[in-house]
Scaffold this motif. Structure first.
Motif, PDB file in Angstrom:
ATOM      1  N   UNK A 117      50.628  49.913  38.673  1.00  0.00           N
ATOM      2  CA  UNK A 117      50.655  50.575  39.976  1.00  0.00           C
ATOM      3  C   UNK A 117      49.497  50.044  40.807  1.00  0.00           C
ATOM      4  N   UNK A 118      49.570  50.280  42.103  1.00  0.00           N
ATOM      5  CA  UNK A 118      48.455  49.955  42.977  1.00  0.00           C
ATOM      6  C   UNK A 118      48.530  48.561  43.560  1.00  0.00           C
ATOM      7  N   UNK A 119      47.506  48.288  44.364  1.00  0.00           N
ATOM      8  CA  UNK A 119      47.434  46.983  45.014  1.00  0.00           C
ATOM      9  C   UNK A 119      47.180  45.882  43.991  1.00  0.00           C
ATOM     10  N   UNK A 120      47.694  44.679  44.258  1.00  0.00           N
ATOM     11  CA  UNK A 120      47.424  43.563  43.351  1.00  0.00           C
ATOM     12  C   UNK A 120      45.925  43.348  43.176  1.00  0.00           C
ATOM     13  N   UNK A 121      45.516  43.152  41.949  1.00  0.00           N
ATOM     14  CA  UNK A 121      44.117  42.925  41.599  1.00  0.00           C
ATOM     15  C   UNK A 121      43.984  41.483  41.122  1.00  0.00           C
ATOM     16  N   UNK A 122      43.300  40.631  41.901  1.00  0.00           N
ATOM     17  CA  UNK A 122      43.205  39.206  41.538  1.00  0.00           C
ATOM     18  C   UNK A 122      42.645  38.956  40.142  1.00  0.00           C
ATOM     19  N   UNK A 123      41.685  39.759  39.698  1.00  0.00           N
ATOM     20  CA  UNK A 123      41.108  39.528  38.369  1.00  0.00           C
ATOM     21  C   UNK A 123      42.149  39.718  37.268  1.00  0.00           C
ATOM     22  N   UNK A 124      43.107  40.603  37.482  1.00  0.00           N
ATOM     23  CA  UNK A 124      44.170  40.801  36.502  1.00  0.00           C
ATOM     24  C   UNK A 124      45.209  39.693  36.595  1.00  0.00           C
ATOM     25  N   UNK A 125      45.557  39.332  37.814  1.00  0.00           N
ATOM     26  CA  UNK A 125      46.559  38.292  38.022  1.00  0.00           C
ATOM     27  C   UNK A 125      46.105  36.959  37.434  1.00  0.00           C
ATOM     28  N   UNK A 126      44.816  36.698  37.393  1.00  0.00           N
ATOM     29  CA  UNK A 126      44.308  35.442  36.821  1.00  0.00           C
ATOM     30  C   UNK A 126      44.565  35.333  35.324  1.00  0.00           C
ATOM     31  N   UNK A 127      44.797  36.444  34.650  1.00  0.00           N
ATOM     32  CA  UNK A 127      45.079  36.419  33.207  1.00  0.00           C
ATOM     33  C   UNK A 127      46.495  35.923  32.932  1.00  0.00           C
ATOM     34  N   UNK A 128      47.333  35.903  33.951  1.00  0.00           N
ATOM     35  CA  UNK A 128      48.718  35.473  33.765  1.00  0.00           C
ATOM     36  C   UNK A 128      48.768  33.988  33.434  1.00  0.00           C
ATOM     37  N   UNK A 129      49.795  33.632  32.721  1.00  0.00           N
ATOM     38  CA  UNK A 129      49.993  32.239  32.333  1.00  0.00           C
ATOM     39  C   UNK A 129      50.511  32.203  30.915  1.00  0.00           C
ATOM     40  N   UNK A 130      51.080  31.096  30.543  1.00  0.00           N
ATOM     41  CA  UNK A 130      51.648  31.023  29.201  1.00  0.00           C
ATOM     42  C   UNK A 130      52.788  32.011  29.070  1.00  0.00           C
ATOM     43  N   UNK A 131      52.669  32.914  28.110  1.00  0.00           N
ATOM     44  CA  UNK A 131      53.734  33.890  27.862  1.00  0.00           C
ATOM     45  C   UNK A 131      53.496  35.224  28.564  1.00  0.00           C
ATOM     46  N   UNK A 132      52.408  35.341  29.321  1.00  0.00           N
ATOM     47  CA  UNK A 132      52.074  36.602  29.985  1.00  0.00           C
ATOM     48  C   UNK A 132      52.214  36.483  31.496  1.00  0.00           C
ATOM     49  N   UNK A 133      52.924  37.450  32.076  1.00  0.00           N
ATOM     50  CA  UNK A 133      53.007  37.591  33.534  1.00  0.00           C
ATOM     51  C   UNK A 133      52.425  38.944  33.908  1.00  0.00           C
ATOM     52  N   UNK A 134      51.761  39.009  35.046  1.00  0.00           N
ATOM     53  CA  UNK A 134      51.177  40.252  35.541  1.00  0.00           C
ATOM     54  C   UNK A 134      51.835  40.564  36.877  1.00  0.00           C
TER      55      UNK A 134
END
Length: 146
Positions: A59-76
């Motif tokens: 929930x909530x506004x996109x958080x860039x620090x979380x979105x940076x963890x995406x990649x490989x088999x993980x999407x945020x």
């Protein structure tokens, strides 16, 4: 944006991020971004140990620090709108957009309302059980309570 592609036989996990954080009852509400960061790191580590794809929705506004963890088999992902059930709506959209069979999907939530909105065949795993799968702590239980 979800980055995985359908591959037969591969399980695709869609995780209700706020629900899994809430299952920990560890004071996540005092710093939800830090709690989401802990969950995202645990998901990233877990996704690296197998061939399943994982998307976590917050929930909530996109958080860039979380979105940076995406990649490989993980999407945020983040809810597309503010308000009640916004992440649930996004999860339902993601499930509907899946090209593979519903039996290859696992939605992680303890939210009965969300679970009731999913199509037949989609498996649901409770947030507490999933936290255990990730090796994340659960709230301690008082003596004599179950």
């Amino acid at each position: 944006m979800v980055t995985w592609r359908y591959r037969a036989g591969r399980v695709r996990w869609i995780v209700d991020g706020n629900n899994v954080m809430g299952a920990g009852a560890d004071g996540w509400w005092r710093d939800p971004v830090a709690a989401a960061g802990r969950l995202t790191r645990a998901l990233d580590d877990w996704a690296a140990t197998h061939d399943d794809a994982v998307v976590v929705v917050f929930d909530g506004r996109p958080e860039p620090s979380l979105a940076r963890r995406a990649g490989g088999r993980l999407s945020v992902e983040f809810a597309r709108r503010p308000g009640r059930d916004a992440a649930d709506d996004r999860i339902v959209e993601l499930v509907a957009a899946e090209p593979g069979p519903a039996t290859d999907l696992r939605v992680v939530t303890s939210d009965r309302g969300l679970a009731g909105r999913l199509p037949p065949g989609v498996a649901v795993e409770g947030a507490g059980r999933f936290r255990e799968r990730l090796g994340m702590p659960l709230p301690s239980r008082r003596h004599g309570r179950r």
